[in-house]
Design a protein around this motif. Structure first.
Motif, PDB file in Angstrom:
ATOM      1  N   GLN A   1       0.833  -1.197   0.000  1.00 39.69           N
ATOM      2  CA  GLN A   1       0.000   0.000   0.000  1.00 39.69           C
ATOM      3  C   GLN A   1       0.869   1.248   0.000  1.00 39.69           C
ATOM      4  O   GLN A   1       1.941   1.272   0.620  1.00 39.69           O
ATOM      5  N   ALA A   2       0.395   2.290  -0.673  1.00 38.52           N
ATOM      6  CA  ALA A   2       1.122   3.552  -0.739  1.00 38.52           C
ATOM      7  C   ALA A   2       0.632   4.492   0.360  1.00 38.52           C
ATOM      8  O   ALA A   2      -0.574   4.663   0.562  1.00 38.52           O
ATOM      9  N   HIS A   3       1.568   5.099   1.075  1.00 36.94           N
ATOM     10  CA  HIS A   3       1.254   6.039   2.152  1.00 36.94           C
ATOM     11  C   HIS A   3       1.831   7.404   1.807  1.00 36.94           C
ATOM     12  O   HIS A   3       3.002   7.513   1.430  1.00 36.94           O
ATOM     13  N   THR A   4       1.004   8.437   1.938  1.00 38.07           N
ATOM     14  CA  THR A   4       1.460   9.800   1.668  1.00 38.07           C
ATOM     15  C   THR A   4       1.735  10.575   2.955  1.00 38.07           C
ATOM     16  O   THR A   4       2.222  11.701   2.906  1.00 38.07           O
ATOM     17  N   PHE A   5       1.403   9.960   4.108  1.00 34.03           N
ATOM     18  CA  PHE A   5       1.654  10.578   5.404  1.00 34.03           C
ATOM     19  C   PHE A   5       2.373   9.590   6.319  1.00 34.03           C
ATOM     20  O   PHE A   5       2.221   8.378   6.173  1.00 34.03           O
ATOM     21  N   LEU A   6       3.120  10.120   7.255  1.00 30.55           N
ATOM     22  CA  LEU A   6       3.598   9.344   8.399  1.00 30.55           C
ATOM     23  C   LEU A   6       2.979   9.966   9.639  1.00 30.55           C
ATOM     24  O   LEU A   6       3.038  11.190   9.826  1.00 30.55           O
ATOM     25  N   ASP A   7       2.397   9.144  10.456  1.00 29.92           N
ATOM     26  CA  ASP A   7       1.662   9.573  11.640  1.00 29.92           C
ATOM     27  C   ASP A   7       2.389   9.009  12.852  1.00 29.92           C
ATOM     28  O   ASP A   7       2.459   7.798  13.026  1.00 29.92           O
TER      29      ASP A   7
ATOM     30  N   ASN B   1      12.718  -0.442   8.478  1.00 28.21           N
ATOM     31  CA  ASN B   1      13.829   0.358   7.947  1.00 28.21           C
ATOM     32  C   ASN B   1      13.354   1.421   6.968  1.00 28.21           C
ATOM     33  O   ASN B   1      13.870   2.543   6.942  1.00 28.21           O
ATOM     34  N   ALA B   2      12.344   1.070   6.153  1.00 34.16           N
ATOM     35  CA  ALA B   2      11.820   2.032   5.175  1.00 34.16           C
ATOM     36  C   ALA B   2      11.165   3.220   5.880  1.00 34.16           C
ATOM     37  O   ALA B   2      11.321   4.374   5.457  1.00 34.16           O
ATOM     38  N   ILE B   3      10.449   2.948   6.961  1.00 32.86           N
ATOM     39  CA  ILE B   3       9.798   4.030   7.712  1.00 32.86           C
ATOM     40  C   ILE B   3      10.836   4.869   8.448  1.00 32.86           C
ATOM     41  O   ILE B   3      10.773   6.109   8.448  1.00 32.86           O
ATOM     42  N   ILE B   4      11.787   4.199   9.070  1.00 29.62           N
ATOM     43  CA  ILE B   4      12.823   4.923   9.815  1.00 29.62           C
ATOM     44  C   ILE B   4      13.598   5.864   8.896  1.00 29.62           C
ATOM     45  O   ILE B   4      13.918   6.997   9.272  1.00 29.62           O
ATOM     46  N   GLU B   5      13.875   5.415   7.685  1.00 35.22           N
ATOM     47  CA  GLU B   5      14.606   6.251   6.725  1.00 35.22           C
ATOM     48  C   GLU B   5      13.870   7.562   6.475  1.00 35.22           C
ATOM     49  O   GLU B   5      14.488   8.636   6.403  1.00 35.22           O
ATOM     50  N   ARG B   6      12.551   7.501   6.361  1.00 33.65           N
ATOM     51  CA  ARG B   6      11.759   8.716   6.150  1.00 33.65           C
ATOM     52  C   ARG B   6      11.636   9.536   7.436  1.00 33.65           C
ATOM     53  O   ARG B   6      11.672  10.770   7.407  1.00 33.65           O
ATOM     54  N   LEU B   7      11.452   8.852   8.564  1.00 34.98           N
ATOM     55  CA  LEU B   7      11.265   9.557   9.833  1.00 34.98           C
ATOM     56  C   LEU B   7      12.510  10.343  10.222  1.00 34.98           C
ATOM     57  O   LEU B   7      12.412  11.452  10.762  1.00 34.98           O
TER      58      LEU B   7
ATOM     59  N   LYS C   1      14.477  11.900   8.391  1.00 32.96           N
ATOM     60  CA  LYS C   1      14.524  13.177   7.666  1.00 32.96           C
ATOM     61  C   LYS C   1      13.784  14.264   8.446  1.00 32.96           C
ATOM     62  O   LYS C   1      14.126  15.444   8.364  1.00 32.96           O
ATOM     63  N   HIS C   2      12.748  13.851   9.177  1.00 35.72           N
ATOM     64  CA  HIS C   2      11.967  14.801   9.977  1.00 35.72           C
ATOM     65  C   HIS C   2      12.552  14.978  11.373  1.00 35.72           C
ATOM     66  O   HIS C   2      12.507  16.079  11.933  1.00 35.72           O
ATOM     67  N   LEU C   3      13.076  13.897  11.936  1.00 35.37           N
ATOM     68  CA  LEU C   3      13.689  13.920  13.267  1.00 35.37           C
ATOM     69  C   LEU C   3      15.152  13.476  13.160  1.00 35.37           C
ATOM     70  O   LEU C   3      15.500  12.364  13.569  1.00 35.37           O
ATOM     71  N   PRO C   4      16.018  14.302  12.591  1.00 32.75           N
ATOM     72  CA  PRO C   4      17.409  13.885  12.388  1.00 32.75           C
ATOM     73  C   PRO C   4      18.144  13.552  13.676  1.00 32.75           C
ATOM     74  O   PRO C   4      19.122  12.797  13.655  1.00 32.75           O
ATOM     75  N   GLN C   5      17.645  14.071  14.817  1.00 30.30           N
ATOM     76  CA  GLN C   5      18.319  13.826  16.085  1.00 30.30           C
ATOM     77  C   GLN C   5      18.234  12.373  16.541  1.00 30.30           C
ATOM     78  O   GLN C   5      18.987  11.948  17.421  1.00 30.30           O
ATOM     79  N   ILE C   6      17.325  11.587  15.942  1.00 28.95           N
ATOM     80  CA  ILE C   6      17.202  10.185  16.372  1.00 28.95           C
ATOM     81  C   ILE C   6      18.106   9.255  15.568  1.00 28.95           C
ATOM     82  O   ILE C   6      18.222   8.075  15.908  1.00 28.95           O
ATOM     83  N   GLU C   7      18.738   9.765  14.513  1.00 26.62           N
ATOM     84  CA  GLU C   7      19.587   8.905  13.688  1.00 26.62           C
ATOM     85  C   GLU C   7      20.734   8.330  14.522  1.00 26.62           C
ATOM     86  O   GLU C   7      21.444   9.049  15.223  1.00 26.62           O
ATOM     87  N   GLY C   8      20.869   7.013  14.468  1.00 27.18           N
ATOM     88  CA  GLY C   8      21.900   6.334  15.240  1.00 27.18           C
ATOM     89  C   GLY C   8      21.571   6.165  16.703  1.00 27.18           C
ATOM     90  O   GLY C   8      22.387   5.640  17.478  1.00 27.18           O
ATOM     91  N   LYS C   9      20.385   6.612  17.117  1.00 27.80           N
ATOM     92  CA  LYS C   9      19.992   6.566  18.532  1.00 27.80           C
ATOM     93  C   LYS C   9      18.839   5.602  18.788  1.00 27.80           C
ATOM     94  O   LYS C   9      18.299   5.563  19.895  1.00 27.80           O
TER      95      LYS C   9
END
Length: 488
Positions: A335-341, A389-395, A397-405
């Motif tokens: 399914q295609a999602h245009t939002f992340l909630d 992993n696909a969701i985290i990759e997009r998230l 971009k919005h919350l860069p402070q969580i990368e690697g954390k």
């Protein structure tokens, strides 16, 4: 105290919210109550869980009736879900919508919301004012239980508009607005495919000051109800699955358990997913005037998947509930999602280690068949990892402070919910179609004596309040049929 041997015995199938409510009201009214639950805990769809020191909420995102004075608040207090010292958190703004870096906030104060939206889009002032006026009208709509005359009269202004808006979907309504940021914000509230009555009711709920989050979430609410049930003498038999309702001479007399044992009672209440129980819980499928409609409701199910993340970052200074519009669709589970909630729980004690945050992301859509295929071909675990992993990759971009954390990753699919609660495709609500409004179904069998039903399917579109309300209603029916006084 009345001797238990003289009490009428009730068997309740399922210790979800409707089963627990049925049990509390029935036990308070003088019945001998036993609830059979196949899982090792109560709560059903009203549940949260722990992973690696983090608590993830999977059932309670807001509570209709959390505000004192609302009709549902009385029900939650009657069954013990809310106590006098229960803390309720009312977040404001309720939702923050992010469209490529531009934000819109849904403030509960409608005057503040109106000013905020007009500031963003002066060209939509007239449509914004009309929208806000309707939100105020719909803020007076209550769940139809234990209502005062004043509450009923207060619903009239919204009631006259229900028919008009029940035949309009959100996607059509937002065409009245010129600004794409406002359009995206309105589309993100519950989804563009839902009716405007559902949309306005949801916005009105938050505008009324209702819809808070209970301290401790689902698990605490359920624990409170179980304690109330047990204090009244009610019992729950865990890890005890019911195979079939025993019917003799047109009367429900007990249940056959999966282990082959039988347990007998004066009355039986089925609180599992009615849309499948009608066929699976009886030796001969049950057919009555209402049952085919309920069977069809399983095809209107609201189904979702969850991604839960434990991050070693404190997110207290960021919005608590965010809808992110994606620059390009994210295809997951077919399914295609245009939002992340997503929602984070950094403000709540006990949900995460100090300085960390629990995050949950919910993705709507019935992807059951997709996940079922992966389970059967042995790629279920790998697909869950790809999904996360696909969701985290997009998230990120919005919350860069969580990368690697990110230290905890947990995925719950429709198969997860099906396994734990047994609903059709793991569903937690039904979807009302255009022109449909709230609907009660009969909770007493027309053809089998002493057989009753409760649960989210019996009061569409479902959710936690209807589950509790149907438990209350079935207890009143039991009292009436057994010539007993309904007590609370």
């Amino acid at each position: 105290m009345e001797n238990i041997e003289n009490k009428k015995k009730i068997i309740v199938i399922g210790a979800g919210l409707s089963g627990l409510a049925t049990g509390v009201y029935s036990a308070a009214s003088g019945f001998d109550v036993t609830i059979f639950e196949k899982h090792n805990i109560a709560g059903g769809l009203c549940s949260n869980w722990k992973r690696g020191g983090y608590t993830f909420e999977g059932g309670l995102h807001w509570l209709t009736g959390s505000k004192e004075g609302r009709s549902m608040n009385k029900v939650w207090r009657e069954i013990g879900a809310l106590k006098n010292d229960t803390k309720i958190f009312v977040r404001d703004p309720y939702i923050t919508y992010n469209q490529f870096g531009k934000e819109v906030h849904f403030f509960r104060d409608i005057k503040k919301l109106e000013e905020h939206l007009i500031e963003i889009s002066p060209e939509d002032e007239r449509a914004i004012k009309r929208l806000c006026k309707n939100i105020i009208r719909f803020s007076r709509i209550e769940v139809p239980v234990k209502m005062t005359v004043g509450q009923v009269l207060g619903m009239i202004p919204a009631g006259v508009r229900v028919k008009k808006y029940s035949n309009m979907i959100v996607q059509d309504f937002i065409k009245e607005f010129k600004n794409p940021l406002i359009q995206g914000f309105l589309n993100s509230i519950i989804g563009g495919e839902f009716s405007m009555t559902s949309f306005l009711y949801t916005m009105g709920l938050f505008a009324s000051g209702d819809g808070g989050y209970v301290d401790g979430g689902s698990r605490q609410m359920v624990q409170n109800i179980v304690e109330k049930l047990e204090s009244l003498g009610g019992k729950i038999k865990y890890k005890t699955a019911v195979k079939e309702v025993i019917i003799e001479n047109g009367r429900a007399i007990g249940v056959l358990l999966e282990n082959g044992e039988k347990d007998f009672a004066d009355n039986v209440v089925v609180t599992t997913d009615t849309s499948i129980a009608l066929d699976n819980m009886f030796s001969t499928p049950l057919h009555e005037s209402w049952t085919d409609v309920i069977r069809n409701y399983k095809h209107k199910s609201k189904v979702s998947s969850f991604l839960c993340l434990g991050v070693e970052v404190d997110l207290k200074d960021t919005p608590k509930y965010v809808e992110i519009e994606l620059d390009e669709p994210l295809v997951l589970a077919g399914q295609a999602h245009t939002f992340l909630d997503y929602a984070h729980y950094a403000h709540y004690d006990g949900y995460q280690p100090q300085g960390c945050s629990a995050i949950t992301l919910i993705l709507m859509g019935d992807t059951y068949d997709y996940w079922k295929e992966k389970k059967e071909n042995g790629t279920y675990k790998e697909e869950k990892e790809r999904f996360a992993n696909a969701i985290i990759e997009r998230l990120v971009k919005h919350l860069p402070q969580i990368e690697g954390k990110i230290k905890v990753i947990d995925v719950a699919t429709p198969l997860t919910y099906e396994r734990y609660v047994g609903t059709y495709h793991g569903a937690w609500m039904s979807k009302n179609g255009l022109g449909e409004s709230m609907r009660f179904f009969p909770q007493k069998s027309e053809t089998v004596k002493n057989l009753y039903f409760a649960g989210f399917r019996m009061f569409s579109p479902g959710g936690l309040p209807p589950a509790a309300v149907t438990g209350r209603k079935v207890a009143k029916l039991l009292c009436k049929d057994n010539k007993m006084k309904f007590k609370i």
